[in-house]
Scaffold this active site. Structure first.
Site, PDB file in Angstrom:
ATOM      1  N   HIS A  17      24.531  -2.828  -3.684  1.00  0.00           N
ATOM      2  CA  HIS A  17      25.781  -2.150  -4.053  1.00  0.00           C
ATOM      3  C   HIS A  17      25.509  -1.073  -5.112  1.00  0.00           C
ATOM      4  O   HIS A  17      26.080   0.025  -5.057  1.00  0.00           O
ATOM      5  CB  HIS A  17      26.787  -3.137  -4.647  1.00  0.00           C
ATOM      6  N   LYS A  41      41.507 -15.604  -0.169  1.00  0.00           N
ATOM      7  CA  LYS A  41      40.118 -16.038  -0.257  1.00  0.00           C
ATOM      8  C   LYS A  41      39.739 -16.180  -1.724  1.00  0.00           C
ATOM      9  O   LYS A  41      39.802 -15.203  -2.481  1.00  0.00           O
ATOM     10  CB  LYS A  41      39.215 -14.978   0.416  1.00  0.00           C
ATOM     11  N   ARG A  90      23.895  -1.374   6.247  1.00  0.00           N
ATOM     12  CA  ARG A  90      22.581  -2.009   6.184  1.00  0.00           C
ATOM     13  C   ARG A  90      21.896  -1.986   7.537  1.00  0.00           C
ATOM     14  O   ARG A  90      20.791  -1.535   7.694  1.00  0.00           O
ATOM     15  CB  ARG A  90      22.716  -3.463   5.717  1.00  0.00           C
ATOM     16  N   SER A 128      25.856 -10.287  -0.897  1.00  0.00           N
ATOM     17  CA  SER A 128      26.291 -11.178  -1.978  1.00  0.00           C
ATOM     18  C   SER A 128      26.095 -12.623  -1.533  1.00  0.00           C
ATOM     19  O   SER A 128      25.655 -13.484  -2.299  1.00  0.00           O
ATOM     20  CB  SER A 128      27.764 -10.950  -2.293  1.00  0.00           C
TER      21      SER A 128
HETATM   22  P1  ADP Z   1      33.263  -6.435   1.972  1.00  0.00           P
HETATM   23  O1  ADP Z   1      33.754  -7.834   1.848  1.00  0.00           O
HETATM   24  O2  ADP Z   1      34.335  -5.400   1.885  1.00  0.00           O
HETATM   25  O3  ADP Z   1      32.300  -6.168   3.116  1.00  0.00           O
HETATM   26  P2  ADP Z   1      31.001  -6.341   0.185  1.00  0.00           P
HETATM   27  O4  ADP Z   1      31.049  -6.464  -1.306  1.00  0.00           O
HETATM   28  O5  ADP Z   1      30.255  -7.379   0.931  1.00  0.00           O
HETATM   29  O6  ADP Z   1      32.494  -6.221   0.609  1.00  0.00           O
HETATM   30  O7  ADP Z   1      30.430  -4.922   0.586  1.00  0.00           O
HETATM   31  C1  ADP Z   1      31.026  -3.722   0.217  1.00  0.00           C
HETATM   32  C2  ADP Z   1      30.337  -2.578   0.949  1.00  0.00           C
HETATM   33  O8  ADP Z   1      28.987  -2.486   0.507  1.00  0.00           O
HETATM   34  C3  ADP Z   1      30.271  -2.741   2.458  1.00  0.00           C
HETATM   35  O9  ADP Z   1      30.383  -1.460   3.053  1.00  0.00           O
HETATM   36  C4  ADP Z   1      28.892  -3.308   2.702  1.00  0.00           C
HETATM   37  O10 ADP Z   1      28.410  -2.963   3.981  1.00  0.00           O
HETATM   38  C5  ADP Z   1      28.119  -2.583   1.601  1.00  0.00           C
HETATM   39  N1  ADP Z   1      26.913  -3.337   1.211  1.00  0.00           N
HETATM   40  C6  ADP Z   1      26.807  -4.632   0.901  1.00  0.00           C
HETATM   41  N2  ADP Z   1      25.524  -4.958   0.607  1.00  0.00           N
HETATM   42  C7  ADP Z   1      24.795  -3.817   0.751  1.00  0.00           C
HETATM   43  C8  ADP Z   1      23.421  -3.484   0.634  1.00  0.00           C
HETATM   44  N3  ADP Z   1      22.493  -4.402   0.346  1.00  0.00           N
HETATM   45  N4  ADP Z   1      23.051  -2.203   0.863  1.00  0.00           N
HETATM   46  C9  ADP Z   1      23.984  -1.287   1.188  1.00  0.00           C
HETATM   47  N5  ADP Z   1      25.291  -1.529   1.338  1.00  0.00           N
HETATM   48  C10 ADP Z   1      25.706  -2.775   1.123  1.00  0.00           C
END
Ligand code: ADP
Length: 165
Positions: A17, A41, A90, A128
């Site tokens: 992130h 959630k 990703r 995460s």
């Molecule tokens: P959500 O529940 O909205 O998917 P996340 O916090 O999991 O929220 O992810 C937010 C955004 O960041 C999403 O677009 C996800 O694809 C991206 N993201 C999550 N992890 C990574 C990573 N390791 N590299 C690049 N983008 C990521």
């Protein structure tokens, strides 16, 4: 003044992130990292903890600020007066969900554009959820999360035999 919004659960923020935030902050004048508050959630960390971890992890980027929202992203976008949504990609597996989300947001608010930033190879397997799982089972998450997140994970899930008082 170009303002972009990077929404997500950030439960917790990972180095993947942070990478996306750094890349997008370099492209826009202002970036709002928006933590989604989902009443349905529970999540691992509460909204205040998630925001605190994100703020700490992004302190080195001057044009970023961390906020939170509840409900529809497009409503938050309008409230923030931003037309740019940032999402990270990703792998192909992200694409379907992201595509659906972007199409839905386009339907709801045609003036808003979704920008995708492709992650760096070293973060391509990071989420995460996977970080929490690896940590929970005693694996190393070195280089995967910012130091403040590591600290909070240790407080939340102390290794057996470790006295955290
Ligand atoms: P959500 O529940 O909205 O998917 P996340 O916090 O999991 O929220 O992810 C937010 C955004 O960041 C999403 O677009 C996800 O694809 C991206 N993201 C999550 N992890 C990574 C990573 N390791 N590299 C690049 N983008 C990521």
């Amino acid at each position: 003044m170009r303002k972009a919004v990077y929404p997500g659960s950030f439960d917790p923020i990972t180095n993947g992130h942070v990478y996306i935030a750094e890349r997008s902050a370099a492209l826009f004048d202002e970036l709002v990292v928006a933590v989604l508050f989902n009443t349905q959630k529970q999540g691992t960390f509460n909204i205040e903890e998630r925001k605190a971890m994100a703020r700490e992890a992004l302190i080195h980027i001057p044009n970023v600020h961390v906020s939170s929202f509840e409900g529809l992203l497009v409503d938050f976008m309008r409230q923030e007066r931003s037309r740019i949504i940032i999402r990270g990609l990703r792998a192909l597996s992200d694409f379907e969900y992201e595509f659906q989300l972007a199409q839905m947001n386009r339907q709801l608010a045609p003036e808003i554009e979704t920008f995708f930033i492709v992650t760096e190879a070293q973060y391509s397997y990071l989420s995460s959820r996977s970080v929490k799982e690896v940590f929970h089972f005693g694996g190393s998450i070195q280089g995967m999360v910012p130091p403040g997140v590591y600290r909070r994970l240790r407080e939340r899930f102390p290794p057996p035999g470790l006295d955290m008082r």
